[in-house]
Design an enzyme around this catalytic site. Sequence first.
Site, mmCIF file in Angstrom:
data_model
loop_
_atom_site.group_PDB
_atom_site.id
_atom_site.type_symbol
_atom_site.label_atom_id
_atom_site.label_comp_id
_atom_site.label_asym_id
_atom_site.label_seq_id
_atom_site.Cartn_x
_atom_site.Cartn_y
_atom_site.Cartn_z
ATOM 1 N N ASP A 1 51.072 18.489 -20.871
ATOM 2 C CA ASP A 1 51.802 19.730 -20.662
ATOM 3 C C ASP A 1 52.155 19.912 -19.191
ATOM 4 O O ASP A 1 51.330 19.663 -18.300
ATOM 5 C CB ASP A 1 50.920 20.897 -21.142
ATOM 6 C CG ASP A 1 51.623 22.220 -21.121
ATOM 7 O OD1 ASP A 1 52.600 22.380 -21.867
ATOM 8 O OD2 ASP A 1 51.185 23.114 -20.362
ATOM 9 N N GLU B 1 41.815 0.869 -20.357
ATOM 10 C CA GLU B 1 40.483 0.338 -20.664
ATOM 11 C C GLU B 1 40.221 0.306 -22.170
ATOM 12 O O GLU B 1 39.314 -0.382 -22.627
ATOM 13 C CB GLU B 1 39.407 1.209 -20.006
ATOM 14 C CG GLU B 1 39.425 1.201 -18.484
ATOM 15 C CD GLU B 1 38.416 2.184 -17.928
ATOM 16 O OE1 GLU B 1 37.507 2.610 -18.696
ATOM 17 O OE2 GLU B 1 38.530 2.560 -16.746
#
Length: 572
Positions: free
Chosen positions: A224, A282
């Site tokens: 956002d 990751e």
Amino acid sequence: MTLDALPDAALVHRAEDPAGPWWRHAVIYQVYPRSFADASGDGIGDLPGVTARLGHLAELGVDAVWLSPFYRSPQADAGYDVADYREVDPLFGTLADADALIARAHELGLRVVVDLVPNHTSDEHVWFQAALAAAPGSPERARYVFRDGRGADGELPPNNWDSIFGGPAWTRTTDADGTPGQWYLHLFDSKQPDLDWENAEVRAEFEQILRFWLDRGVDGFRVDVAHGMVKEAGLPDWHGHVSMIEGTDDADAVNGSGNHGPMFDQDGVHEIYRAWRSVLDEYEGDRAMVAEAWVEPLSRLARYVRPDEMHQAFNFAFLAAGWDGPALRRVIAASFAANDAVGAPTTWVLSNHDVVRHASRMGLSDPTHRPNGIGHGDEQPDAELGLRRARAASLLMLGLPGSAYVYQGEELGLPDHTALEDGLRQDPAFFRTGGVERGRDGCRVPLPWEGDAPGMGFSPTGATWLPQPAAWAELAADKQRGRAGSTYELYRAALGLRRSEQLGAGDLRWLDQDPHVLRFANRDVVVVANLGDDEVPLPAGTQVLVASGPLGGSAEAPTVPGATTAWVRAGV
């Protein structure tokens, strides 16, 4: 002329490997939880309600679901004021309900994207409560943007910035002894204090929030106000105006206009996203981030999707073009040019929880106008014309390479609730502007699932937190499912073809330069979108794959009427 013989000058975008990462060509469906489906019966949608209706999305044929905020919140801005990023608000259920939703979505082959709100927190967040209790200059206050006021006694705000929701962007605090204190910044509502992203503790906290949800299995984040976290040093005065949705192509951008103020699109945001990208990398499974960034021109927006930053950014320039053939042609070409230059996919979107639905916008006398809500006493859209144009625009969007976003209910052809009584409105933008802006409630009305049921099947009790327009009963999902020509079946057919023809990973070549007709080839499919008034002939023997409305002419020589889009087989 066959597609292989088209001149290179017609090529706008080259095809890519459809086996590449899902987010490069996905269709992502936005769920606004409080208005999607209510399982508890209190009239407010919840996570169990979403989970129960996920089959609708799998049947529709989308690839992923994006959930607007469901975190613990006082709901001053419908959940975009977050009090705890690691908890589900009791309105929506529990953390176990979130886990169940993610698991069920994955069983159905749907990815799950959740909202992240990093620009500000709720004023009820534990950090902000600690900041109010602490002294100026304290570590607690350093997490937010606190400043002394101007004037002899600090009685004036630190600068002249306005809130996006109307009124000043600063609120003054009261010290423990009852005397006026410092001011805090809130680019949105006063209950949404802005975080200070120069603070290392803030940066570390949000990296841990990312990991919390990634560990629970989410496939990505919609960020956002992704362009708003970093402010220009010194917080200088600015006399411009900020808009909720902004988007122009490079040719239309005017120096100094739009969202170029010192509170937006500062270079420092890119360091944040490079750090976040390393976190996502990751994890297995092509986790992704999409930026809600009201940035112009498109060439500057593309900086958010460089290879080591975000994966996608919302293309508000496409939404802002409205029903305008030349503007759409320019935006499509400029979007591919900007994003291809950095190796990013282009996204397409027509509606979301912050704008009037495109079935209503495109029924206005000016179908490029984007009012901040429509209410009683305002111009009322032509519902029939708006729906025809909306269906055509949606089929155009879904025929473009890249990733497309579908806002809940647009697959039903829902218009806004444009006659909602002011006394029922809840959007803070309505109240902070004194009703000048009608606000976003009209696009957030609970969905109609069963036309003849109480509350149109939204809730087992028939309760709905906002009233539904009576006309929606005939647009309910059960009324459209299996009905030839319905908007639902149009979306379902288009999404099935988009997947089988690999259009999301396709190419794009313009086939003519008619300003009111967008005719392009994507792989072996030709898309003809007629935004003009005159019928457009198709070659004899053309195989029509799907059309947004009835075609003209004859079976042997069909034509595409105005406000209609058709996908046809190339070379036939």
